[in-house]
Design an enzyme around this catalytic site. Structure first.
Site, PDB file in Angstrom:
ATOM      1  N   LYS A  54     -38.395 -37.553  34.528  1.00  0.00           N
ATOM      2  CA  LYS A  54     -39.446 -36.710  33.987  1.00  0.00           C
ATOM      3  C   LYS A  54     -39.716 -35.406  34.704  1.00  0.00           C
ATOM      4  O   LYS A  54     -40.018 -35.454  35.787  1.00  0.00           O
ATOM      5  CB  LYS A  54     -40.586 -37.327  33.644  1.00  0.00           C
ATOM      6  N   LYS A 106     -56.372 -31.313  29.072  1.00  0.00           N
ATOM      7  CA  LYS A 106     -57.029 -32.017  30.111  1.00  0.00           C
ATOM      8  C   LYS A 106     -58.052 -31.542  30.525  1.00  0.00           C
ATOM      9  O   LYS A 106     -58.277 -30.499  30.741  1.00  0.00           O
ATOM     10  CB  LYS A 106     -55.836 -32.407  31.370  1.00  0.00           C
ATOM     11  N   ASP A 126     -51.048 -34.344  24.922  1.00  0.00           N
ATOM     12  CA  ASP A 126     -50.749 -34.822  26.294  1.00  0.00           C
ATOM     13  C   ASP A 126     -49.723 -36.150  26.479  1.00  0.00           C
ATOM     14  O   ASP A 126     -49.802 -36.283  27.736  1.00  0.00           O
ATOM     15  CB  ASP A 126     -52.359 -35.082  26.666  1.00  0.00           C
ATOM     16  N   ARG A 169     -43.476 -39.020  27.025  1.00  0.00           N
ATOM     17  CA  ARG A 169     -42.531 -40.067  26.358  1.00  0.00           C
ATOM     18  C   ARG A 169     -41.733 -39.227  25.029  1.00  0.00           C
ATOM     19  O   ARG A 169     -40.686 -39.512  24.838  1.00  0.00           O
ATOM     20  CB  ARG A 169     -43.213 -41.141  25.508  1.00  0.00           C
TER      21      ARG A 169
HETATM   22  N1  BES Z   1     -48.623 -36.970  33.175  1.00  0.00           N
HETATM   23  C1  BES Z   1     -49.540 -37.771  32.547  1.00  0.00           C
HETATM   24  C2  BES Z   1     -49.849 -39.264  33.117  1.00  0.00           C
HETATM   25  C3  BES Z   1     -50.487 -39.455  34.340  1.00  0.00           C
HETATM   26  C4  BES Z   1     -51.805 -39.490  34.600  1.00  0.00           C
HETATM   27  C5  BES Z   1     -49.659 -39.103  35.627  1.00  0.00           C
HETATM   28  C6  BES Z   1     -52.464 -39.384  35.890  1.00  0.00           C
HETATM   29  C7  BES Z   1     -50.229 -39.190  36.869  1.00  0.00           C
HETATM   30  C8  BES Z   1     -51.397 -39.408  37.146  1.00  0.00           C
HETATM   31  C9  BES Z   1     -49.163 -38.097  31.141  1.00  0.00           C
HETATM   32  O1  BES Z   1     -48.470 -37.133  30.487  1.00  0.00           O
HETATM   33  C10 BES Z   1     -50.401 -38.133  30.107  1.00  0.00           C
HETATM   34  O2  BES Z   1     -51.056 -37.494  30.087  1.00  0.00           O
HETATM   35  N2  BES Z   1     -50.562 -39.251  29.787  1.00  0.00           N
HETATM   36  C11 BES Z   1     -51.797 -39.606  28.838  1.00  0.00           C
HETATM   37  C12 BES Z   1     -51.253 -40.132  27.756  1.00  0.00           C
HETATM   38  C13 BES Z   1     -52.218 -40.449  26.640  1.00  0.00           C
HETATM   39  C14 BES Z   1     -52.434 -39.168  25.799  1.00  0.00           C
HETATM   40  C15 BES Z   1     -51.763 -41.547  25.490  1.00  0.00           C
HETATM   41  C16 BES Z   1     -52.634 -40.536  29.747  1.00  0.00           C
HETATM   42  O3  BES Z   1     -52.194 -41.317  30.362  1.00  0.00           O
HETATM   43  O4  BES Z   1     -53.825 -40.073  29.427  1.00  0.00           O
HETATM   44 ZN    ZN Z   2     -47.287 -35.837  31.742  1.00  0.00          ZN
HETATM   45 MN    MN Z   3     -49.597 -35.579  29.698  1.00  0.00          MN
END
Ligand code: BES
Ligand code: ZN
Ligand code: MN
Length: 515
Positions: free
Chosen positions: A283, A295, A365, A369
């Site tokens: 990624k 965020k 966010d 995926r």
């Molecule tokens: N890059 C983030 C995941 C992440 C969170 C990595 C904390 C490292 C530390 C990912 O793109 C993300 O934002 N995921 C979301 C998904 C949700 C919106 C379904 C998450 O985990 O909150």
């Molecule tokens: Zn991310």
């Molecule tokens: Mn994200």
């Protein structure tokens, strides 16, 4: 830092490291001389034995005792070898606990802590007597020493104006060995290559996101490919990505002013056998603001690390090109920012991915995926025999496994097992996670073939399921490194900031598959 294998000769060392063990007294075979056969003078009244008898050196795990030999009257311990041939200025006794339980993890950690101690002492060279490491073989011991020193002494200070002036770096580590063996030499050489790759991955992640943008990752990869005769590179620019119809990935990219890139690093190690191949996909979100599903501030801190998977793949490819395993390996990183610019993807958009499946965007966010969906489809179209993807994919991964374990999901138990055992060797530990049918249903969309979020429950599992939908039957493992890519503090060989996970494990896995 340079590692030298020496046969018992170098003298006037700055610091000599000797490992000690809990069960010293019981061990009659070494005649109560605590350290190694080399020091066995046959006398039990040496000053070292006295210190031990006083209880100052117990061999307990993590115990460090530093002696300055000039303070010892006439340097009169009874070991001629130590006195006449090594004559170190200082001796550091480091406890490894019970000698039957010593593992490569222990030695790696010990050497990391030692390297930090030495750095604070501003010493540039260190010597270790390999035979004082018990229970593991010389190859493993030498490998762990290299890893411990290189990984443990790492500190990211490129942007500290003061750091540049008085840097104290360890320049040489002498590994003293009874009999010089080629195998040990090879073990040291490959450990240097894999550890330096891991440090490159750390640098890439630690550097700020205004520097490390998609173009930077592309340029960096081009440099790696140009300086490594066994690697070639292919770059897909925005036009080519459009032609390939990577609309899931391009949807993520459209909120940023930065152009996205597809970076493909190729290593051919088995040219007569193109189906003997594996794809490593990382990624490459160089900054994840969340997009329009922005965020909150505290969650955006550290989102420069959202390209950790890509960094580990790019750095692993560099090492693979140098170490030349007999297998074909392709590294792929789709690089972009996830930003909320005026052209950004909306919530409710439906995009058609490269493989034709339509995706409802429920949360911008959940961009990782989307990116990986097109990446694995691209790999499939190019004939990937096996796929490993690496991603800081879900916050839920941090909740389920914390900061010490990588979560592994996949459709091929053998490949998962290979990764798990590679992780046991490197210390980048991996836990097998489930892909159950119940959580798979959470990705169902009312308006498209699938949606990009599956609700709060089992958040890492639904994210993995999403990628799985695009992988099809290709043997595949997804590593979620959201909890392990960054460390809040120094912990053994892991230094504060980027950890370099799982770069060394990817290299090790490729070697396991190449046998
Ligand atoms: N890059 C983030 C995941 C992440 C969170 C990595 C904390 C490292 C530390 C990912 O793109 C993300 O934002 N995921 C979301 C998904 C949700 C919106 C379904 C998450 O985990 O909150
Ligand atoms: Zn991310
Ligand atoms: Mn994200």
């Amino acid at each position: 830092m340079e590692f030298k294998l020496l046969n018992n000769s170098q003298s006037n060392q700055e610091i000599l490291i000797i490992f000690t063990y809990l069960d010293l007294k019981k061990d009659k075979s070494e005649n109560q001389i605590p350290f190694s056969k080399q020091f066995n003078s046959g006398k039990s009244d040496s000053f070292l034995s006295k210190i031990r008898d006083d209880g100052e050196i117990t061999g307990a795990k993590g115990e460090q005792v530093l002696l300055h030999t000039m303070m010892i009257d006439d340097f009169k311990y009874k070991s001629d070898y130590l006195k006449n041939e090594l004559s170190p200025k200082r001796i550091l006794f480091y406890g490894l606990g019970s000698r039957e339980k010593v593992s490569t993890d222990d030695v790696r950690e010990a050497c990391a802590l030692i390297s930090r101690r030495i750095k604070t002492l501003k010493i540039q060279e260190a010597s270790i007597i390999l035979e004082t490491i018990k229970n593991i073989n010389n190859n493993e011991a030498a490998c762990s020493i290299v890893e411990g020193f290189l990984l443990g002494s790492y500190k990211f200070d490129e942007f500290k104006s003061s750091g540049k002036k008085k840097k104290s770096n360890i320049e040489t580590v002498q590994i003293i060995i009874d009999r010089l063996e080629d195998e040990v030499k090879n073990s040291v050489d490959s450990a240097v290559i894999t550890s330096e790759a891991s440090l490159k991955a750390r640098d890439l992640v630690n550097r700020p996101p205004n520097l490390v943008n998609p173009k930077y990752l592309k340029d960096y990869s081009e440099n790696i490919a140009n300086s490594n005769e066994n690697l070639s590179i292919e770059v897909l620019d925005k036009k080519e990505l459009e032609k390939l119809q990577m609309r899931a990935f391009l949807g993520v990219a459209q909120g940023s002013k930065a152009d996205p890139y597809g970076i493909i690093l190729n290593y051919i190690g088995d040219s007569g056998n193109p189906s003997n191949n594996i794809w490593l996909i990382g990624k490459g979100i160089t900054f994840d603001s969340g997009g329009l599903s922005l965020k909150p501030p505290m969650s955006m801190i550290d989102m420069k690390s959202d390209m950790s998977g890509g960094a580990s793949v790019i750095a692993a490819m560099d090492a693979i090109g140098k170490l030349k395993p007999k297998i074909n390996v392709t590294g792929l990183c789709l690089a972009t920012e996830n930003m909320p610019g005026g052209g950004a993807q909306r919530v409710g958009d439906i995009v058609t991915s490269m493989n034709g499946k339509t995706i409802e965007i429920e949360n911008t966010d959940a961009e990782g995926r989307l990116t990986l969906a097109d990446a694995v489809e691209f790999a499939n179209q190019r004939g990937a025999a096996k796929i490993i993807d690496v991603a800081t994919l879900t916050g839920a991964m941090v909740i389920s496994l914390g900061h010490g374990l990588i979560g592994a999901f996949g459709n091929d138990d053998d490949l998962i097992q290979t990764l798990i055992s590679a992780g046991e060797k490197t210390g980048e530990k991996i836990w097998h996670m489930p892909l159950d049918e119940a959580s798979k249903k959470q990705n169902r969309s009312k308006v498209a073939d699938i949606k990009n979020t599956g609700g709060r429950a089992a958040g890492s599992v639904t994210a993995a399921h999403f990628i799985g939908e695009f992988v099809g039957d290709t043997p595949w493992v997804h590593l979620d490194i959201a909890g392990t890519a960054m460390s809040a503090s120094n912990k053994g060989w892991i230094s504060q900031g980027a950890t370099g996970y799982p770069c060394r494990t990817l290299i090790e896995t490729v070697f396991k598959l190449s046998y």
